[in-house]
Scaffold this motif. Structure first.
Motif, PDB file in Angstrom:
ATOM      1  N   TRP A  97     -12.551 -13.258   9.328  1.00 50.44           N
ATOM      2  CA  TRP A  97     -13.211 -12.099   8.713  1.00 50.44           C
ATOM      3  C   TRP A  97     -12.136 -11.056   8.452  1.00 50.44           C
ATOM      4  O   TRP A  97     -11.423 -10.664   9.372  1.00 50.44           O
ATOM      5  N   ILE A  98     -12.002 -10.627   7.210  1.00 50.43           N
ATOM      6  CA  ILE A  98     -10.950  -9.681   6.854  1.00 50.43           C
ATOM      7  C   ILE A  98     -11.546  -8.408   6.254  1.00 50.43           C
ATOM      8  O   ILE A  98     -12.665  -8.407   5.748  1.00 50.43           O
ATOM      9  N   THR A  99     -10.767  -7.341   6.333  1.00 52.48           N
ATOM     10  CA  THR A  99     -11.138  -6.073   5.711  1.00 52.48           C
ATOM     11  C   THR A  99      -9.878  -5.348   5.278  1.00 52.48           C
ATOM     12  O   THR A  99      -8.850  -5.407   5.966  1.00 52.48           O
ATOM     13  N   PRO A 100      -9.920  -4.658   4.130  1.00 53.66           N
ATOM     14  CA  PRO A 100      -8.769  -3.853   3.701  1.00 53.66           C
ATOM     15  C   PRO A 100      -8.882  -2.401   4.151  1.00 53.66           C
ATOM     16  O   PRO A 100      -8.133  -1.540   3.706  1.00 53.66           O
ATOM     17  N   ILE A 101      -9.837  -2.131   5.055  1.00 51.76           N
ATOM     18  CA  ILE A 101     -10.147  -0.770   5.459  1.00 51.76           C
ATOM     19  C   ILE A 101      -9.702  -0.526   6.903  1.00 51.76           C
ATOM     20  O   ILE A 101      -9.846  -1.397   7.755  1.00 51.76           O
ATOM     21  N   GLY A 102      -9.193   0.651   7.179  1.00 47.57           N
ATOM     22  CA  GLY A 102      -8.948   1.062   8.550  1.00 47.57           C
ATOM     23  C   GLY A 102      -7.522   0.939   9.033  1.00 47.57           C
ATOM     24  O   GLY A 102      -7.108   1.620   9.960  1.00 47.57           O
ATOM     25  N   GLY A 103      -6.751   0.016   8.450  1.00 53.20           N
ATOM     26  CA  GLY A 103      -5.336  -0.092   8.793  1.00 53.20           C
ATOM     27  C   GLY A 103      -5.040  -0.827  10.083  1.00 53.20           C
ATOM     28  O   GLY A 103      -3.880  -0.935  10.479  1.00 53.20           O
ATOM     29  N   THR A 104      -6.067  -1.355  10.758  1.00 56.31           N
ATOM     30  CA  THR A 104      -5.836  -2.054  12.024  1.00 56.31           C
ATOM     31  C   THR A 104      -6.899  -3.119  12.237  1.00 56.31           C
ATOM     32  O   THR A 104      -7.986  -3.052  11.661  1.00 56.31           O
ATOM     33  N   ASP A 105      -6.587  -4.122  13.068  1.00 55.88           N
ATOM     34  CA  ASP A 105      -7.566  -5.154  13.391  1.00 55.88           C
ATOM     35  C   ASP A 105      -8.655  -4.574  14.286  1.00 55.88           C
ATOM     36  O   ASP A 105      -8.418  -3.641  15.058  1.00 55.88           O
ATOM     37  N   THR A 106      -9.861  -5.143  14.172  1.00 58.72           N
ATOM     38  CA  THR A 106     -10.977  -4.742  15.031  1.00 58.72           C
ATOM     39  C   THR A 106     -11.391  -5.945  15.879  1.00 58.72           C
ATOM     40  O   THR A 106     -10.765  -7.009  15.825  1.00 58.72           O
ATOM     41  N   ARG A 107     -12.477  -5.793  16.631  1.00 56.72           N
ATOM     42  CA  ARG A 107     -12.955  -6.903  17.462  1.00 56.72           C
ATOM     43  C   ARG A 107     -13.420  -8.083  16.613  1.00 56.72           C
ATOM     44  O   ARG A 107     -13.351  -9.237  17.059  1.00 56.72           O
ATOM     45  N   ILE A 108     -13.868  -7.796  15.412  1.00 55.41           N
ATOM     46  CA  ILE A 108     -14.390  -8.851  14.544  1.00 55.41           C
ATOM     47  C   ILE A 108     -13.416  -9.188  13.410  1.00 55.41           C
ATOM     48  O   ILE A 108     -13.198 -10.351  13.085  1.00 55.41           O
ATOM     49  N   LYS A 109     -12.827  -8.171  12.827  1.00 55.86           N
ATOM     50  CA  LYS A 109     -12.111  -8.341  11.569  1.00 55.86           C
ATOM     51  C   LYS A 109     -10.606  -8.151  11.723  1.00 55.86           C
ATOM     52  O   LYS A 109     -10.138  -7.420  12.594  1.00 55.86           O
ATOM     53  N   LYS A 110      -9.879  -8.797  10.822  1.00 51.79           N
ATOM     54  CA  LYS A 110      -8.433  -8.604  10.744  1.00 51.79           C
ATOM     55  C   LYS A 110      -8.120  -7.798   9.483  1.00 51.79           C
ATOM     56  O   LYS A 110      -8.707  -8.037   8.420  1.00 51.79           O
ATOM     57  N   PHE A 111      -7.225  -6.849   9.628  1.00 50.96           N
ATOM     58  CA  PHE A 111      -6.865  -5.994   8.500  1.00 50.96           C
ATOM     59  C   PHE A 111      -5.923  -6.736   7.557  1.00 50.96           C
ATOM     60  O   PHE A 111      -4.890  -7.263   7.967  1.00 50.96           O
ATOM     61  N   LEU A 112      -6.306  -6.791   6.287  1.00 49.02           N
ATOM     62  CA  LEU A 112      -5.483  -7.368   5.232  1.00 49.02           C
ATOM     63  C   LEU A 112      -5.495  -6.379   4.078  1.00 49.02           C
ATOM     64  O   LEU A 112      -6.543  -6.148   3.483  1.00 49.02           O
ATOM     65  N   PRO A 113      -4.360  -5.764   3.761  1.00 48.08           N
ATOM     66  CA  PRO A 113      -4.379  -4.614   2.844  1.00 48.08           C
ATOM     67  C   PRO A 113      -4.713  -4.974   1.405  1.00 48.08           C
ATOM     68  O   PRO A 113      -4.581  -6.128   0.980  1.00 48.08           O
ATOM     69  N   PHE A 114      -5.155  -3.970   0.666  1.00 49.76           N
ATOM     70  CA  PHE A 114      -5.198  -4.077  -0.785  1.00 49.76           C
ATOM     71  C   PHE A 114      -3.769  -4.243  -1.290  1.00 49.76           C
ATOM     72  O   PHE A 114      -2.798  -4.035  -0.547  1.00 49.76           O
ATOM     73  N   VAL A 115      -3.640  -4.598  -2.546  1.00 52.45           N
ATOM     74  CA  VAL A 115      -2.315  -4.723  -3.160  1.00 52.45           C
ATOM     75  C   VAL A 115      -2.253  -3.864  -4.412  1.00 52.45           C
ATOM     76  O   VAL A 115      -3.039  -4.050  -5.340  1.00 52.45           O
ATOM     77  N   VAL A 116      -1.338  -2.914  -4.413  1.00 50.73           N
ATOM     78  CA  VAL A 116      -1.026  -2.149  -5.614  1.00 50.73           C
ATOM     79  C   VAL A 116       0.493  -1.958  -5.613  1.00 50.73           C
ATOM     80  O   VAL A 116       1.032  -1.342  -4.701  1.00 50.73           O
ATOM     81  N   GLU A 117       1.160  -2.493  -6.593  1.00 49.24           N
ATOM     82  CA  GLU A 117       2.617  -2.437  -6.622  1.00 49.24           C
ATOM     83  C   GLU A 117       3.124  -1.044  -7.008  1.00 49.24           C
ATOM     84  O   GLU A 117       2.538  -0.371  -7.862  1.00 49.24           O
ATOM     85  N   SER A 118       4.216  -0.634  -6.380  1.00 43.92           N
ATOM     86  CA  SER A 118       4.844   0.644  -6.737  1.00 43.92           C
ATOM     87  C   SER A 118       5.343   0.589  -8.178  1.00 43.92           C
ATOM     88  O   SER A 118       5.918  -0.407  -8.612  1.00 43.92           O
ATOM     89  N   ARG A 119       5.122   1.676  -8.910  1.00 40.57           N
ATOM     90  CA  ARG A 119       5.485   1.700 -10.325  1.00 40.57           C
ATOM     91  C   ARG A 119       6.549   2.760 -10.583  1.00 40.57           C
ATOM     92  O   ARG A 119       6.291   3.824 -11.110  1.00 40.57           O
ATOM     93  N   PHE A 120       7.773   2.457 -10.180  1.00 44.25           N
ATOM     94  CA  PHE A 120       8.884   3.367 -10.445  1.00 44.25           C
ATOM     95  C   PHE A 120       9.108   3.529 -11.947  1.00 44.25           C
ATOM     96  O   PHE A 120       9.606   4.554 -12.406  1.00 44.25           O
ATOM     97  N   ASP A 121       8.722   2.502 -12.733  1.00 43.30           N
ATOM     98  CA  ASP A 121       8.912   2.586 -14.183  1.00 43.30           C
ATOM     99  C   ASP A 121       8.056   3.700 -14.780  1.00 43.30           C
ATOM    100  O   ASP A 121       8.499   4.419 -15.678  1.00 43.30           O
ATOM    101  N   TYR A 122       6.838   3.876 -14.276  1.00 44.72           N
ATOM    102  CA  TYR A 122       5.994   4.954 -14.776  1.00 44.72           C
ATOM    103  C   TYR A 122       6.601   6.308 -14.430  1.00 44.72           C
ATOM    104  O   TYR A 122       6.539   7.253 -15.203  1.00 44.72           O
ATOM    105  N   LEU A 123       7.190   6.384 -13.263  1.00 48.29           N
ATOM    106  CA  LEU A 123       7.817   7.632 -12.833  1.00 48.29           C
ATOM    107  C   LEU A 123       8.929   8.018 -13.803  1.00 48.29           C
ATOM    108  O   LEU A 123       9.075   9.169 -14.191  1.00 48.29           O
ATOM    109  N   ASN A 124       9.719   7.027 -14.216  1.00 46.64           N
ATOM    110  CA  ASN A 124      10.832   7.303 -15.116  1.00 46.64           C
ATOM    111  C   ASN A 124      10.371   7.555 -16.550  1.00 46.64           C
ATOM    112  O   ASN A 124      10.855   8.451 -17.228  1.00 46.64           O
ATOM    113  N   GLU A 125       9.398   6.759 -16.995  1.00 46.54           N
ATOM    114  CA  GLU A 125       8.917   6.895 -18.369  1.00 46.54           C
ATOM    115  C   GLU A 125       8.364   8.286 -18.655  1.00 46.54           C
ATOM    116  O   GLU A 125       8.536   8.836 -19.732  1.00 46.54           O
TER     117      GLU A 125
END
Length: 367
Positions: free
Chosen positions: A151-179
């Motif tokens: 059982w996984i969740t992307p919420i909370g940042g830590t494992d719980t008694r039931i669920k394991k934390f598995l983060p969302f994925v959003v890649e850093s966009r340094f290109d947008y910063l420069n553009e």
């Protein structure tokens, strides 16, 4: 260790917050399918096109009696035997099932069990929900046990008694910063970005009030595709006109995902006004383009913020608290030019593709 080369996702729809996860797995060489009941008009299929599963005849018959306010076809499900063959033909090593209480999810779980596919449930619940609701905790523990599931969740940042934390994925966009030359930081000519469908729950009127009180620029990037959206949108337009906010507020409707990211990258910061927001991916997308965030503490993705470094949180029903944090962040972004780099570094460390794959391999003991 196990070989997981094919992953099947089951969900009511292909939400924006799943794009990065699917992309990370594809880049890792994993074959992915995504089965949904609904396809939305503004969904982004650049990474993968989900397969729409048709509702079965028996489900359509039951729907006449199961009148509900629950969204995204909560009680809908496909024909069991037809869907059994669909799942069997893909021959997945792992099936990740969103919200296991949905009828679609229950049918998928039974089929996966019969086919011997490894099952993983996926929910977006805060730690408080699990901690305070004893019945939910024991039910989830029982459900997890009988199906020998993870059982996984992307919420909370830590494992719980039931669920394991598995983060969302959003890649850093340094290109947008420069553009966009966003590295120059704060400017009174730049707006505060607000993203949300034009619904009452998104509470976009709060953004207009802040624009009025602080005499700052606000740009609202919203979805306007339903009657409710049109009604709320019209109410906001009337508020802008009534309070002479035409120079302060800009509305941008139905933008593409890529255009939304570019608009975020040239903003001062991102503001989330919605209440009961389970997991706003816009919080992470803002950090990924170097933009700090202010959002409700109760928002699921608030755990991805580093307080007073990459953003601020406020009590969701306390407008005065929001106003105070809004004032503080306005000062913060005007004085600290390094805050954007802090945001980018945070995204690379906490919810990058590599961060996801490392935890994915650990949870599923993948070779």
């Amino acid at each position: 260790m196990s070989a997981i080369n094919k992953v099947l996702f089951i969900a009511p729809r292909f939400h924006t917050n799943q794009i990065g996860i699917v992309k990370a797995l594809l880049n890792e060489g994993v074959e992915v399918e995504f089965h949904v009941l609904i396809k939305g008009p503004t969904e982004d299929y650049a990474v993968l096109t989900p397969i729409k599963i048709e509702e079965g005849k028996f489900s359509r018959f039951l729907s006449k009696f199961l009148k509900t306010q629950k969204v995204n076809k909560y009680y809908a499900f496909p024909s069991f035997f037809e869907y059994f063959n669909t799942i069997k033909n893909f021959n997945a090593d792992l099936i990740i099932i969103r919200d296991p209480g949905r009828f679609f999810s229950i049918v998928s779980t039974i089929i996966a069990k019969l086919l011997g596919i490894k099952i993983c449930f996926y929910t977006q619940e805060t730690l408080e929900i699990e901690a305070k609701n004893t019945f939910r905790y024991f039910f989830q523990k029982f459900y997890k046990t009988i199906f020998h599931a993870e059982w996984i969740t992307p919420i909370g940042g830590t494992d719980t008694r039931i669920k394991k934390f598995l983060p969302f994925v959003v890649e850093s966009r340094f290109d947008y910063l420069n553009e966009t030359s966003a590295i120059e930081g704060y400017s009174s000519e730049k707006a505060v970005a607000v993203i949300g469908k034009f619904t009452a729950r998104k509470r976009l009127i709060w953004a207009l009030k802040l624009a009025q009180e602080f005499d700052c620029k606000i740009k609202i990037i919203g979805e306007n595709t339903t009657k409710e959206h049109a009604t709320v949108y019209q109410e906001l337009l009337e508020y802008v006109e009534e309070h002479n906010l035409g120079d302060n507020v800009e509305f941008m409707c139905n933008l593409s995902h890529s255009r939304t990211l570019k608009e975020l990258s040239c903003s001062n910061f991102f503001l989330l006004t919605a209440r009961n927001e389970p997991a706003s991916i816009s919080v992470l997308e803002s950090l990924s383009v170097g933009i700090p965030v202010i959002c409700p503490l109760e928002c699921g993705t608030s755990s991805y913020l580093t307080p007073e470094k990459t953003g601020y949180t406020y009590r969701q029903d306390d407008y005065d608290d929001l106003k105070n944090k809004f004032r503080r962040l306005l000062v913060h972004v005007s004085e600290d030019k390094k805050i954007r780099v802090e945001c980018l570094n945070s995204s690379a460390e906490n919810f990058s593709e590599q961060a996801y794959i490392n935890k994915f391999n650990y949870i599923f003991k993948r070779e």
